[in-house]
Scaffold this motif. Structure first.
Motif, PDB file in Angstrom:
ATOM      1  N   ARG A  72       0.828  -1.135   0.030  1.00 41.41           N
ATOM      2  CA  ARG A  72       0.019  -0.081  -0.036  1.00 41.41           C
ATOM      3  C   ARG A  72       0.891   1.250  -0.006  1.00 41.41           C
ATOM      4  NH1 ARG A  72      -5.519  -0.979   1.101  1.00 41.41           N
ATOM      5  NH2 ARG A  72      -5.896  -3.179   2.024  1.00 41.41           N
ATOM      6  N   PRO A  95      -6.023  10.050   0.026  1.00 43.81           N
ATOM      7  CA  PRO A  95      -6.242  10.513   1.684  1.00 43.81           C
ATOM      8  C   PRO A  95      -4.747  10.691   2.006  1.00 43.81           C
ATOM      9  CG  PRO A  95      -7.447   8.522   1.034  1.00 43.81           C
ATOM     10  CD  PRO A  95      -6.614   8.704  -0.183  1.00 43.81           C
ATOM     11  N   VAL A 102      -7.487   5.541   9.516  1.00 45.45           N
ATOM     12  CA  VAL A 102      -7.479   4.009   9.012  1.00 45.45           C
ATOM     13  C   VAL A 102      -6.236   3.222   9.119  1.00 45.45           C
ATOM     14  CG1 VAL A 102      -8.446   2.355   7.587  1.00 45.45           C
ATOM     15  CG2 VAL A 102      -9.523   4.371   7.489  1.00 45.45           C
ATOM     16  N   LYS A 105      -3.862   0.251   8.001  1.00 46.59           N
ATOM     17  CA  LYS A 105      -3.885  -0.963   7.354  1.00 46.59           C
ATOM     18  C   LYS A 105      -2.543  -1.541   7.121  1.00 46.59           C
ATOM     19  CE  LYS A 105      -7.206   1.363   4.104  1.00 46.59           C
ATOM     20  NZ  LYS A 105      -7.422   1.650   2.761  1.00 46.59           N
ATOM     21  N   GLY A 117     -10.915  -5.726   3.446  1.00 45.99           N
ATOM     22  CA  GLY A 117     -11.100  -5.027   4.716  1.00 45.99           C
ATOM     23  C   GLY A 117     -10.424  -5.615   5.717  1.00 45.99           C
ATOM     24  N   GLN A 132      -7.290  -4.356   8.625  1.00 44.99           N
ATOM     25  CA  GLN A 132      -7.657  -2.972   8.884  1.00 44.99           C
ATOM     26  C   GLN A 132      -8.206  -2.528  10.454  1.00 44.99           C
ATOM     27  OE1 GLN A 132      -9.743  -1.066   5.727  1.00 44.99           O
ATOM     28  NE2 GLN A 132      -8.511  -2.037   4.083  1.00 44.99           N
ATOM     29  N   GLU A 171      -3.831   5.893   7.004  1.00 42.00           N
ATOM     30  CA  GLU A 171      -4.572   6.911   6.144  1.00 42.00           C
ATOM     31  C   GLU A 171      -5.534   7.823   6.889  1.00 42.00           C
ATOM     32  OE1 GLU A 171      -4.636   3.794   2.715  1.00 42.00           O
ATOM     33  OE2 GLU A 171      -6.527   4.881   3.037  1.00 42.00           O
ATOM     34  N   LYS A 172      -5.853   9.164   6.502  1.00 44.32           N
ATOM     35  CA  LYS A 172      -7.041   9.713   6.811  1.00 44.32           C
ATOM     36  C   LYS A 172      -8.259   8.948   6.695  1.00 44.32           C
ATOM     37  CE  LYS A 172      -8.954  13.592   8.123  1.00 44.32           C
ATOM     38  NZ  LYS A 172      -9.038  13.698   9.681  1.00 44.32           N
ATOM     39  N   TYR A 173      -9.208   8.828   7.382  1.00 43.88           N
ATOM     40  CA  TYR A 173     -10.471   8.140   7.093  1.00 43.88           C
ATOM     41  C   TYR A 173     -11.314   9.285   6.369  1.00 43.88           C
ATOM     42  CZ  TYR A 173     -14.970   6.231   8.019  1.00 43.88           C
ATOM     43  OH  TYR A 173     -16.251   5.599   7.870  1.00 43.88           O
ATOM     44  N   VAL A 174     -11.972   8.812   5.435  1.00 48.08           N
ATOM     45  CA  VAL A 174     -12.684   9.717   4.299  1.00 48.08           C
ATOM     46  C   VAL A 174     -13.843   9.438   4.446  1.00 48.08           C
ATOM     47  CG1 VAL A 174     -12.777  10.243   1.961  1.00 48.08           C
ATOM     48  CG2 VAL A 174     -10.670   9.674   2.752  1.00 48.08           C
ATOM     49  N   PHE A 185     -16.346   9.687   2.702  1.00 49.67           N
ATOM     50  CA  PHE A 185     -16.707  10.013   1.187  1.00 49.67           C
ATOM     51  C   PHE A 185     -18.391   9.698   0.983  1.00 49.67           C
ATOM     52  CE2 PHE A 185     -15.549   5.370   2.144  1.00 49.67           C
ATOM     53  CZ  PHE A 185     -16.698   4.842   2.015  1.00 49.67           C
ATOM     54  N   GLU A 225     -18.339   5.389  -3.166  1.00 51.62           N
ATOM     55  CA  GLU A 225     -17.010   4.748  -3.726  1.00 51.62           C
ATOM     56  C   GLU A 225     -17.117   4.532  -5.293  1.00 51.62           C
ATOM     57  OE1 GLU A 225     -14.706   1.983  -1.141  1.00 51.62           O
ATOM     58  OE2 GLU A 225     -16.476   2.142   0.075  1.00 51.62           O
ATOM     59  N   PHE A 228     -12.565   7.109  -3.971  1.00 47.53           N
ATOM     60  CA  PHE A 228     -13.510   7.767  -2.866  1.00 47.53           C
ATOM     61  C   PHE A 228     -13.894   9.113  -3.613  1.00 47.53           C
ATOM     62  CE2 PHE A 228     -10.663   5.860   0.405  1.00 47.53           C
ATOM     63  CZ  PHE A 228     -11.505   4.623   0.741  1.00 47.53           C
ATOM     64  N   ASN A 283      -8.066   5.181  -3.712  1.00 49.22           N
ATOM     65  CA  ASN A 283      -7.852   4.291  -2.447  1.00 49.22           C
ATOM     66  C   ASN A 283      -6.940   3.284  -2.850  1.00 49.22           C
ATOM     67  OD1 ASN A 283      -7.990   2.852  -0.343  1.00 49.22           O
ATOM     68  ND2 ASN A 283      -9.746   1.689  -0.853  1.00 49.22           N
ATOM     69  N   GLU A 284      -7.138   2.436  -3.885  1.00 46.38           N
ATOM     70  CA  GLU A 284      -6.096   1.344  -4.445  1.00 46.38           C
ATOM     71  C   GLU A 284      -6.263   0.825  -5.771  1.00 46.38           C
ATOM     72  OE1 GLU A 284      -6.612  -1.936  -1.937  1.00 46.38           O
ATOM     73  OE2 GLU A 284      -8.553  -2.282  -2.400  1.00 46.38           O
TER      74      GLU A 284
HETATM   75  P1  AMP Z   1      -9.280  -1.400   0.938  1.00 46.27           P
HETATM   76  O1  AMP Z   1      -9.068  -2.756   1.516  1.00 46.27           O
HETATM   77  O2  AMP Z   1      -8.237  -0.422   0.916  1.00 46.27           O
HETATM   78  O3  AMP Z   1      -9.947  -1.534  -0.437  1.00 46.27           O
HETATM   79  O4  AMP Z   1     -10.484  -1.214   2.111  1.00 46.27           O
HETATM   80  C1  AMP Z   1     -11.719  -1.764   2.089  1.00 46.27           C
HETATM   81  C2  AMP Z   1     -12.962  -0.819   2.267  1.00 46.27           C
HETATM   82  O5  AMP Z   1     -12.891   0.038   3.485  1.00 46.27           O
HETATM   83  C3  AMP Z   1     -12.833   0.547   1.045  1.00 46.27           C
HETATM   84  O6  AMP Z   1     -13.734   0.025   0.244  1.00 46.27           O
HETATM   85  C4  AMP Z   1     -13.800   1.434   1.951  1.00 46.27           C
HETATM   86  O7  AMP Z   1     -14.931   1.163   2.156  1.00 46.27           O
HETATM   87  C5  AMP Z   1     -13.316   1.343   3.278  1.00 46.27           C
HETATM   88  N1  AMP Z   1     -11.884   2.148   3.550  1.00 46.27           N
HETATM   89  C6  AMP Z   1     -10.773   2.080   3.264  1.00 46.27           C
HETATM   90  N2  AMP Z   1      -9.958   3.224   3.389  1.00 46.27           N
HETATM   91  C7  AMP Z   1     -10.313   4.009   3.756  1.00 46.27           C
HETATM   92  C8  AMP Z   1     -10.382   5.596   4.064  1.00 46.27           C
HETATM   93  N3  AMP Z   1      -9.280   5.983   4.234  1.00 46.27           N
HETATM   94  N4  AMP Z   1     -11.400   6.257   4.489  1.00 46.27           N
HETATM   95  C9  AMP Z   1     -12.665   5.626   4.650  1.00 46.27           C
HETATM   96  N5  AMP Z   1     -12.962   4.188   4.445  1.00 46.27           N
HETATM   97  C10 AMP Z   1     -11.965   3.525   3.977  1.00 46.27           C
END
Ligand code: AMP
Length: 355
Positions: free
Chosen positions: A85, A100, A123, A125, A133, A136, A160-163, A165, A168, A236, A245-246
């Protein structure tokens, strides 16, 4: 799904999976062995023209072993970056793709300074091997900082800053070896506990400007990586801006709707790209909603009774929350889809207000 799209193009397949019970064994020759088993890998590679992957957590050493012998697409460098990441977010930053605010975390001190610099909520991770998820934690107050550190502190981490949003989105791009590119319209995704539950395509919330921006970000990434195949970029949407995000260097769950909902599916286009065939038109055939089937297999009758609905079961044994299939409903407009969603949700055991 890749193989099902490829057989009709006359492509032959062989599969490699660590599990001898892998569902793909139901449709073709499966070599089941550990990723580190070089003899099995050599048997797998014997006579192959090209190798692709549709799972990100394959050890890089395995993919390198394969790439030393047979062409591998998407390129190994894309997988290497997507597996970490920090590398991923740093690449976004370098390409001018907003993200973020983030910081690498290797100690409790690092975490405390990330909290100070970025602010709560955060968040946390794992940098590697996190998906759906897993790996995390959300930090909302001081008390959760130490708790999250205890939970995840054994691994190298990213804060990471919690967004907060509004939506998505994901954008799926396809690039071939000479740099031709096509894009599907951005998709709106709903996750619960980090797991994708529903995708709507084209994303109802995406304006023309947002869609163009998402596609521009995807193009920047694919060009930089000299990418070949399907690449998904998850974003986001927050107050009219997009934050990355990724990325996923593979066919993507949020693109499953393309099987019935677009002129050419992501699976066929991935194969066309890696085989240097002309890329297919990505135009949607109206509107699509895709629902993931988690944990139990619905009665086919109740899904197929809904006009425009298509069922895809993966041949996996259902266990709690496991993705065992998906369904897609296609219609000319979202208004036409809406009344069909409730019977489909009911067939899947999803409450009216759950999604
Ligand atoms: P990821 O494995 O990074 O795709 O995260 C899984 C899910 O967690 C995402 O699809 C979002 O719904 C939520 N998420 C991940 N990162 C963030 C973030 N920085 N702020 C808010 N929600 C997040």
């Amino acid at each position: 799904m890749l193989a099902l799209a490829g057989y009709q193009l006359g492509v032959e397949f062989r599969f490699f999976d660590p599990s001898s019970g892998a569902p793909v064994g139901q449709i073709g020759q499966l070599i089941a062995a550990d990723y580190g088993d070089h003899d099995a890998l050599k048997r797998f590679l014997d006579g192959l023209d090209v190798v692709t992957y549709e799972f990100e957590s394959i050890p890089l050493s395995t993919v390198r072993f394969v790439a030393d012998r047979v062409k591998v697409f998407p390129p190994v460098a894309a997988l290497e970056i997507a597996q970490d990441r920090l590398l991923e977010k740093s690449l976004f930053q370098e390409l001018g793709i907003p993200t973020p605010a983030f910081a690498p975390v290797d100690s409790l001190d690092d975490l405390q300074s990330a909290v100070t610099r970025i602010g709560l909520p955060l968040v946390l991770k794992t940098r590697r091997m996190g998906y759906d998820g897993k790996g995390q934690a959300v930090l909302r107050d001081e008390a959760s900082v130490e708790r999250a550190w205890k939970q995840l502190g054994g691994s190298r981490l990213l804060a990471e800053k919690y967004v907060a949003f509004q939506h998505e989105l994901s954008v799926i791009g396809v690039r071939d070896p000479v740099g031709r590119e096509v894009f599907y319209p951005p998709i709106e995704n709903l996750h619960r506990e980090g797991v994708l539950r529903r995708s709507i395509a084209p994303a109802p919330s995406a304006t023309l400007e947002t869609a163009a921006l998402a596609i521009d970000y995807s193009r920047r990434l694919m060009d930089r990586l000299e990418y070949v195949g399907v690449l998904a970029l998850e974003l986001f949407s927050v107050d009219g801006t997009l934050l990355a995000n990724e990325m996923a260097p593979r066919v993507h769950n949020s693109g499953h709707w393309t099987i019935e909902g677009a002129e050419t599916s992501q699976f066929e286009n991935h194969l066309r790209a890696i085989l240097s065939l002309p890329l297919g038109v990505t135009t949607p055939r109206g509107c699509s909603v895709m629902l993931n089937i988690l944990g139990h297999i619905p009665p086919a009758e109740s899904v197929l009774a809904v006009e425009g609905a298509h069922l895809h079961l993966y041949g996996k044994a259902p266990t709690e929350k496991r993705k065992v299939g998906h369904l897609t409903v296609v219609a000319q407009t979202m208004e036409a889809i809406q009344p069909r969603l409730w019977p489909l949700q009911e067939a899947l055991g999803i409450g009216r207000d759950e999604l």
